[in-house]
Design an enzyme around this catalytic site. Structure first.
Site, mmCIF file in Angstrom:
data_model
loop_
_atom_site.group_PDB
_atom_site.id
_atom_site.type_symbol
_atom_site.label_atom_id
_atom_site.label_comp_id
_atom_site.label_asym_id
_atom_site.label_seq_id
_atom_site.Cartn_x
_atom_site.Cartn_y
_atom_site.Cartn_z
ATOM 1 N N LYS A 117 0.839 -1.200 0.000
ATOM 2 C CA LYS A 117 0.000 0.000 0.000
ATOM 3 C C LYS A 117 0.879 1.257 0.000
ATOM 4 O O LYS A 117 2.088 1.197 0.197
ATOM 5 C CB LYS A 117 -0.907 0.021 1.229
ATOM 6 C CG LYS A 117 -0.149 0.144 2.550
ATOM 7 C CD LYS A 117 -1.086 0.208 3.730
ATOM 8 C CE LYS A 117 -0.297 0.357 5.036
ATOM 9 N NZ LYS A 117 -1.175 0.466 6.211
ATOM 10 N N TYR A 174 19.638 29.676 7.933
ATOM 11 C CA TYR A 174 18.619 30.428 8.645
ATOM 12 C C TYR A 174 18.784 30.340 10.162
ATOM 13 O O TYR A 174 19.117 29.290 10.707
ATOM 14 C CB TYR A 174 17.228 29.899 8.279
ATOM 15 C CG TYR A 174 16.831 30.113 6.848
ATOM 16 C CD1 TYR A 174 16.560 31.394 6.359
ATOM 17 C CD2 TYR A 174 16.712 29.044 5.969
ATOM 18 C CE1 TYR A 174 16.188 31.587 5.038
ATOM 19 C CE2 TYR A 174 16.336 29.222 4.653
ATOM 20 C CZ TYR A 174 16.078 30.502 4.194
ATOM 21 O OH TYR A 174 15.707 30.697 2.886
#
Length: 374
Positions: free
Chosen positions: A35, A262
């Site tokens: 799946k 950052y």
């Protein structure tokens, strides 16, 4: 759809998947779970290698995955783990010969209203507390099926909640007892009904939970469900099938005291060489791993530094000052030098307080896949 704007690549070793499958038991006793696009490894390529290995059935997510497999020529029994949620799903199941899992009475009624003959699987909630019927529901289940002219139950299915936790063995045993009770009562009405409960952990360490067919998932892709537990050795020999590579974009000198990325969460304590690589959280490398993970470069581990960005992050490559743009770094897997271990999905998952399934699904779906068979 896999992204095409990133040079990061997901490498899938189909031969490793085949070897893992063979490690888990006889083909007829296994229903590999493919799946969610085979946990990010690719639905059709994985189905193909498992078909080659002798798989006779697959557990899939929903009707559209079943349609894709049938259109690609796969003839295995296909168990729909999420069942059929709409009349269109039931039509698809009938058209392509799929086996829907039925978990409640509304769903059962929808199936009975479908104008086609259908085999179905009955979901038992043996202790997961998620989807499924209880033993007390069986008389009403039987009545609704008898009143329909099109539904034939062929399998009772349940799912373990903690079979990968040796310390919770008593709960797993209780689930087995509840499932056996349910399946036995159902078999008194539908004598030919099969049984499926076991997952990867059961395939590796709970032989009494094998029943008619096991449904291994993570172990097919190389993940040891007992990692970090007293039963870790039960999964020895499994091979991770997925690796991620990303190119170095630039190498630059960072002077002592300078920051990178950052938030300036990293400042150099010494002069150092920094490689910028093309992998960030849009490629599945979680921002929460900032400053907490390694990558392989030339087979050796180097630390990731600074904040992970959307499609880039930085590595300390001071130990290999001649590193150059175009060389590959491996945030997951990859070729390792002697006495060096590659980063695997369990290592990253533990740092993020999650599970390997999440990382494999994300990294496999967010990056273009390349396949090998060795």
């Amino acid at each position: 759809m896999p992204v095409s704007f990133s040079p990061t690549r997901c490498h899938v070793n189909l031969a490793a998947i085949k070897r893992n499958f063979q490690r888990l038991g006889a083909p007829g006793a296994l229903m590999p779970v493919i799946k969610s696009d085979a946990y990010g490894h690719g639905l059709l390529p994985v189905a193909g290698i498992l078909d080659e290995a002798g798989a006779r059935s697959f557990a899939i997510g929903g009707a559209s995955e079943g349609e894709e497999l049938r259109n690609a020529g796969f003839g295995q029994r296909l168990l729909l783990l999420t069942g059929c949620r709409t009349p269109d799903d039931w039509e698809t199941a009938a058209l392509y010969g799929l086996l829907p899992l039925v978990n409640d009475f509304k769903n059962l009624e929808m199936g009975a209203a479908c104008p086609h003959n259908l085999e179905i699987a009955i979901k038992c909630d043996s202790g997961m507390g998620r989807l499924g019927f209880g033993k007390d529901d069986i008389p009403a289940i039987a009545e609704k099926i008898r009143n329909s002219s099109n539904l034939k139950p062929v399998m009772a299915v349940s799912h373990f909640a903690s079979s990968d936790m040796p310390e919770d063995a008593e709960y797993a045993a209780g689930q087995m007892a509840a499932f056996e009770d349910f399946a036995r009562a159902l078999a008194q009405i539908f004598p030919a009904i099969g049984r499926s409960l076991g997952n990867s952990a059961a395939a590796l360490g709970l032989p009494d939970a094998a029943y008619d067919v096991l449904r291994p998932g993570l172990a097919i892709y190389g993940g040891n469900p007992f990692f970090g537990t007293s039963r870790e050795n039960a999964g020895a020999g499994l091979e991770w099938a997925m690796s991620i590579s990303t190119p170095i974009l630039q190498v630059k000198r960072l002077a002592k005291g300078q920051s990178v990325s950052y938030g300036r969460i990293f400042r150099a304590l010494r002069d150092m060489d920094v490689a910028v690589v093309s992998c960030g959280y849009s490629q599945g490398l979680a921002r929460g791993l900032s400053g907490r993970c390694d990558m392989l470069v030339r087979g050796r581990r180097v630390p990731q530094i600074g904040r992970i960005c959307m499609s880039m992050c930085m590595l300390d490559v001071s130990s290999m000052p001649d590193a150059a743009p175009g060389e590959l770094a491996w945030p997951l897997g990859g070729p390792a030098a002697a006495e060096t271990s590659p980063v695997d999905a369990w290592e990253l998952a533990m740092k993020l307080d999650t599970v390997p399934y999440e990382l494999l699904c994300l990294m496999g779906s967010l990056n273009l896949r390349e396949y090998e068979n060795n």
